[in-house]
Structures are given as structure tokens and as C-alpha cells.
Write an enzyme that holds these catalytic residues in place. Sequence first.
Site, PDB file in Angstrom:
ATOM      1  N   LYS A  15       0.855  -1.067  -0.104  1.00 11.46           N
ATOM      2  CA  LYS A  15      -0.002  -0.104   0.031  1.00 11.46           C
ATOM      3  C   LYS A  15       1.007   1.162   0.031  1.00 11.46           C
ATOM      4  O   LYS A  15       0.427   2.064  -0.812  1.00 11.46           O
ATOM      5  CB  LYS A  15      -0.896  -0.006   1.260  1.00 11.46           C
ATOM      6  CG  LYS A  15      -1.873  -1.154   1.239  1.00 11.46           C
ATOM      7  CD  LYS A  15      -2.756  -0.865   2.543  1.00 11.46           C
ATOM      8  CE  LYS A  15      -2.199  -0.976   4.107  1.00 11.46           C
ATOM      9  NZ  LYS A  15      -1.538  -2.058   4.212  1.00 11.46           N
ATOM     10  N   ARG A 129      12.043  -5.626   5.094  1.00  9.81           N
ATOM     11  CA  ARG A 129      11.501  -4.390   4.709  1.00  9.81           C
ATOM     12  C   ARG A 129      12.747  -3.249   5.577  1.00  9.81           C
ATOM     13  O   ARG A 129      12.892  -3.513   6.339  1.00  9.81           O
ATOM     14  CB  ARG A 129      10.353  -3.873   5.134  1.00  9.81           C
ATOM     15  CG  ARG A 129      10.055  -2.557   5.088  1.00  9.81           C
ATOM     16  CD  ARG A 129       8.584  -2.347   4.928  1.00  9.81           C
ATOM     17  NE  ARG A 129       7.700  -2.403   5.955  1.00  9.81           N
ATOM     18  CZ  ARG A 129       6.465  -2.464   6.039  1.00  9.81           C
ATOM     19  NH1 ARG A 129       5.707  -2.044   4.915  1.00  9.81           N
ATOM     20  NH2 ARG A 129       5.520  -2.691   7.197  1.00  9.81           N
ATOM     21  N   ARG A 162      11.675  -1.197  10.842  1.00 11.57           N
ATOM     22  CA  ARG A 162      10.627  -0.783  11.678  1.00 11.57           C
ATOM     23  C   ARG A 162      10.478  -1.675  13.034  1.00 11.57           C
ATOM     24  O   ARG A 162      10.720  -3.017  12.513  1.00 11.57           O
ATOM     25  CB  ARG A 162       9.204  -0.620  10.924  1.00 11.57           C
ATOM     26  CG  ARG A 162       9.155   0.434  10.449  1.00 11.57           C
ATOM     27  CD  ARG A 162       7.743   0.485   9.499  1.00 11.57           C
ATOM     28  NE  ARG A 162       6.767  -0.316   9.986  1.00 11.57           N
ATOM     29  CZ  ARG A 162       5.260  -0.196   9.556  1.00 11.57           C
ATOM     30  NH1 ARG A 162       5.411   0.583   8.359  1.00 11.57           N
ATOM     31  NH2 ARG A 162       4.393  -0.634   9.863  1.00 11.57           N
TER      32      ARG A 162
HETATM   33  P1  ADP Z   1       1.298  -1.846   7.820  1.00  6.36           P
HETATM   34  O1  ADP Z   1       0.176  -1.697   6.776  1.00  6.36           O
HETATM   35  O2  ADP Z   1       2.456  -2.272   7.253  1.00  6.36           O
HETATM   36  O3  ADP Z   1       0.699  -2.824   8.934  1.00  6.36           O
HETATM   37  P2  ADP Z   1       1.027   0.952   8.846  1.00  6.36           P
HETATM   38  O4  ADP Z   1       2.489   1.702   8.543  1.00  6.36           O
HETATM   39  O5  ADP Z   1      -0.127   1.254   7.820  1.00  6.36           O
HETATM   40  O6  ADP Z   1       1.606  -0.493   8.710  1.00  6.36           O
HETATM   41  O7  ADP Z   1       0.740   0.890  10.273  1.00  6.36           O
HETATM   42  C1  ADP Z   1       1.276   0.619  11.430  1.00  6.36           C
HETATM   43  C2  ADP Z   1       0.778   0.553  12.824  1.00  6.36           C
HETATM   44  O8  ADP Z   1       0.089   1.949  13.106  1.00  6.36           O
HETATM   45  C3  ADP Z   1      -0.171  -0.549  12.840  1.00  6.36           C
HETATM   46  O9  ADP Z   1       0.173  -1.800  12.895  1.00  6.36           O
HETATM   47  C4  ADP Z   1      -1.091   0.028  13.775  1.00  6.36           C
HETATM   48  O10 ADP Z   1      -0.614  -0.133  15.397  1.00  6.36           O
HETATM   49  C5  ADP Z   1      -1.000   1.428  13.594  1.00  6.36           C
HETATM   50  N1  ADP Z   1      -2.068   2.070  13.022  1.00  6.36           N
HETATM   51  C6  ADP Z   1      -1.963   2.618  11.477  1.00  6.36           C
HETATM   52  N2  ADP Z   1      -3.331   2.871  10.971  1.00  6.36           N
HETATM   53  C7  ADP Z   1      -4.207   2.528  11.984  1.00  6.36           C
HETATM   54  C8  ADP Z   1      -5.673   2.734  12.054  1.00  6.36           C
HETATM   55  N3  ADP Z   1      -6.491   2.857  11.053  1.00  6.36           N
HETATM   56  N4  ADP Z   1      -6.227   2.125  13.270  1.00  6.36           N
HETATM   57  C9  ADP Z   1      -5.504   1.744  14.117  1.00  6.36           C
HETATM   58  N5  ADP Z   1      -4.227   1.570  14.236  1.00  6.36           N
HETATM   59  C10 ADP Z   1      -3.508   2.174  13.213  1.00  6.36           C
END
Ligand code: ADP
Length: 216
Positions: A15, A129, A162
Site C-alpha cells: 500500500k 523491509r 521498523r
Molecule cells: P502496515 O500496513 O505495514 O501494518 P502501517 O504503517 O499502515 O503498517 O501501520 C503501522 C501501525 O500503525 C499499525 O500496526 C497500527 O498499530 C497503527 N495504525 C495505523 N493505522 C491504523 C488505524 N487505521 N487504526 C488503528 N491503528 C492504526
Amino acid sequence: MKKNIILMGPPGAGKGTLAKQLKDALHLVHISTGDMFRDAIKAQTELGKLAQSYIDHGDLVPDEVTIGLVKERLSQKDCEAGFLLDGFPRTLPQAEALSEIAKSISREIDVVVNLDCDVDELVRRISGRRVCKNCGAPYHVITMKPKVEGVCDLCGGPLYQRKDDNEDALKVRLTHYEEETKPLLDYYQKLGLLASFNSLVGKENLFDEVSSFLKK
Ligand code: ADP
Ligand code: ZN
């Protein structure tokens, strides 16, 4: 052209990579809740302090916090050009809140772009990653190496892994995805908004397919 877009898919589906390509090509605002939380953690704001332990363990940040953050961001002027939501919504209450927010700013979600990917590939992608500390650009130690090891091609920033890209946190993230986020595909399918793409075709092919679809 479709310009108010939700990107969905499991962690590691691509994404973030796709969002960065689309944002430049189509001049959309990229709204990544994950990036927003990581920025807040880096700056040690109240939001960052609250979000940190959830994120490090792979858990979801509570809905009311995340919804408030997105509501504020979507109400800003630059989003009028069109927005790419990356990582939001992730739960049914978030999806319902998003329709309310969209209504309140008189904008509609045009499409939900869903990226399909099998679990073995997700694990392989996430475990290798690396991310630029500065600009967030994603790399992979085998399949998307930077020109100079440990250095971002785009901005020269340092690359890091990360904290939630480890086996334990990834298991938790995949479970949250299966249980809370995947049901949203049905929700958006019923609204006639869902378009799915196979993310295994490679990032350039995926970008070509999705961008020509969005331009229609
Ligand atoms: P990925 O898609 O690789 O899991 P993201 O960078 O989108 O990583 O998100 C990392 C973390 O941020 C998630 O595991 C969660 O803890 C938090 N997070 C991101 N977006 C949301 C959301 N919409 N609701 C709740 N927590 C979120
Ligand atoms: Zn960078």
C-alpha cells in the site's frame, strides 16, 4: 477520474509503495495513518506517546484516537484535490466514521483499491523491509535495494527496520487484519466500491494497472 481513494490490503501488500507512486503521478494527498503515528512518535507528542506501545506490539491504536486524527487531516484544504487513504479504515467503526466524515466535508469515497497478496509473500516482504527514517520511502534488503547500502536513494536519509517488522508483531498485525480489517472488503463490496488487484505482479505493473483504472 477517481480521486478520493481508499487503499486496502494486509501489511506488506504494498500500500505504502503504491501510494507514493500514485500521489506523484495523480497529484493526490497521501494520508497514511501509520506514517502519521510514526511522525508523532518521533516528535514525542502526546499522540505519539499514546500510540507507541500499541504500534510496537502490532496492535491497533484505539478507534477514537485514529478517527479524530483522520477527521482533522481530511478537513484540511489540500485534500480537496483528492486523497489516498493508506491504512485507514482498518475497523468497521472506522469505516462508518469515515462515511460520516466524508458527508460532513461533502466528499464521497470514489473507490476502494484492494491489494491481494499471499501470506508467505507478506512475511518475506515485511521481514526484509527497510524504511527511510527521513522520508518514509520503503526498501527491501533483497528485492528493492537502495543504490548505496543503508542510504535512501531519494533523500539520502538513513534506512532502518521498523520495530513492528519482527515476527511476533507481524503475527499480531496479520491477526488484526484477518479479524478486523478483512471484513471491510465485504462492506465496501456491498457499496459497489471495491476493486481488487493482485500485488504479486511487481510494483511497476501494479502501478500501471491501478493508475490506468483510476484514470477511467
Ligand atoms: P502496515 O500496513 O505495514 O501494518 P502501517 O504503517 O499502515 O503498517 O501501520 C503501522 C501501525 O500503525 C499499525 O500496526 C497500527 O498499530 C497503527 N495504525 C495505523 N493505522 C491504523 C488505524 N487505521 N487504526 C488503528 N491503528 C492504526
Ligand atoms: Zn528518504
